[in-house]
Design a protein around this motif. Structure first.
Motif, short mmCIF file in Angstrom:
data_model
loop_
_atom_site.label_atom_id
_atom_site.label_comp_id
_atom_site.label_asym_id
_atom_site.label_seq_id
_atom_site.Cartn_x
_atom_site.Cartn_y
_atom_site.Cartn_z
N ALA A 135 -6.28 41.50 56.15
CA ALA A 135 -5.84 42.57 55.19
C ALA A 135 -5.32 41.77 54.05
CB ALA A 135 -4.54 43.41 55.75
N CYS B 78 -4.31 39.65 61.47
CA CYS B 78 -3.98 39.94 62.82
C CYS B 78 -4.35 38.72 63.94
CB CYS B 78 -4.86 41.29 63.23
SG CYS B 78 -4.84 41.79 64.75
N PHE C 296 -8.67 40.61 62.09
CA PHE C 296 -8.72 41.32 61.03
C PHE C 296 -7.77 40.86 59.95
CE2 PHE C 296 -7.12 44.77 58.31
CZ PHE C 296 -8.58 45.54 57.75
N CYS D 2 -7.05 40.10 66.80
CA CYS D 2 -8.52 40.15 66.54
C CYS D 2 -8.87 39.52 65.44
CB CYS D 2 -8.89 41.74 66.43
SG CYS D 2 -8.23 42.71 64.86
N SER E 32 0.72 48.46 62.51
CA SER E 32 -0.20 47.99 63.39
C SER E 32 -1.78 47.81 62.66
CB SER E 32 -0.71 48.99 64.53
OG SER E 32 0.87 48.89 65.14
N CYS E 33 -2.54 46.86 63.22
CA CYS E 33 -3.81 46.53 62.74
C CYS E 33 -4.77 47.84 62.64
CB CYS E 33 -4.50 45.50 63.79
SG CYS E 33 -5.99 45.14 63.38
N PRO E 34 -5.45 47.93 61.74
CA PRO E 34 -6.34 49.42 61.78
C PRO E 34 -7.50 49.09 62.91
CG PRO E 34 -6.63 47.99 59.85
CD PRO E 34 -5.59 47.72 60.63
N ARG E 35 -7.97 48.03 63.20
CA ARG E 35 -9.00 47.55 64.09
C ARG E 35 -8.65 47.62 65.61
NH1 ARG E 35 -13.76 48.19 62.16
NH2 ARG E 35 -14.73 46.42 63.14
N CYS E 36 -7.66 46.90 66.01
CA CYS E 36 -7.11 46.85 67.44
C CYS E 36 -5.73 47.38 67.64
CB CYS E 36 -7.27 45.42 67.52
SG CYS E 36 -5.94 44.26 67.17
N ASN E 37 -5.09 47.79 66.64
CA ASN E 37 -3.73 48.41 66.80
C ASN E 37 -2.61 47.46 67.33
OD1 ASN E 37 -2.51 50.92 66.41
ND2 ASN E 37 -2.42 51.33 68.55
N TRP F 263 1.08 40.14 63.09
CA TRP F 263 0.35 39.64 61.85
C TRP F 263 1.01 38.31 61.45
CZ3 TRP F 263 -3.52 42.31 59.77
CH2 TRP F 263 -3.60 43.96 59.96
#
Length: 103
Positions: free
Chosen positions: A73, A66, A71, A69, A26-31, A35
Motif C-alpha cells: 500500500a 502486508c 501486498f 501476502c 487489514s490488508c484488502p487482499r488477504c485480510n 503490516w
C-alpha cells in the motif's frame, strides 16, 4: 555513494500513529493485519494528460507492506501530517534512517 539507511524509528512511530488514527486496518487482499512500514518514495506525476508534457512533480509517500501476502500500500505523507513542506538545506545533515517497523 548512497548512504540511505532506511526509515528512522521516530518516523516509523509517527507514520504508524497517523495511520492508526485514521483507521488503517487489514490488508484488502488477504485480510491479515500485520503490516511493515517499508520505505519512503516519491511518486512521479505529471500536470496534464499530454504525452509529451515536461510539467512534472512528485508526491512524497510511504510504502506499507502486508507481512502475510506482500501486498504493498502506498500512502501520501502530506495528508498524514508527517511530511514537512520545507526541505533540508543541507542534505548531508538529513537524519539517518533504520530498518522496517510493523504496523
Amino acid at each position: 555513494m548512497n548512504n540511505y539507511k532506511g526509515i528512522s524509528a521516530d518516523d516509523k512511530h509517527k507514520i504508524v500513529a497517523a495511520l492508526k488514527a485514521r483507521g488503517a486496518g487489514s490488508c484488502p487482499r488477504c485480510n491479515d493485519s500485520q503490516w511493515t512500514v517499508s520505505e519512503f518514495l516519491r511518486i512521479d506525476v505529471q500536470a496534464t494528460m499530454g504525452r509529451d508534457t515536461t510539467q512534472r512533480t512528485t508526491i512524497p509517500a510511504i510504502m506499507v507492506v502486508c507481512e502475510h501476502c506482500g501486498f504493498i500500500a502506498q500512502h501520501a505523507l502530506q495528508p498524514l501530517g508527517v511530511w514537512s513542506d520545507a526541505a533540508p538545506k543541507d542534505q548531508s545533515k538529513a537524519p539517518r534512517r533504520t530498518g522496517a517497523s510493523t504496523v
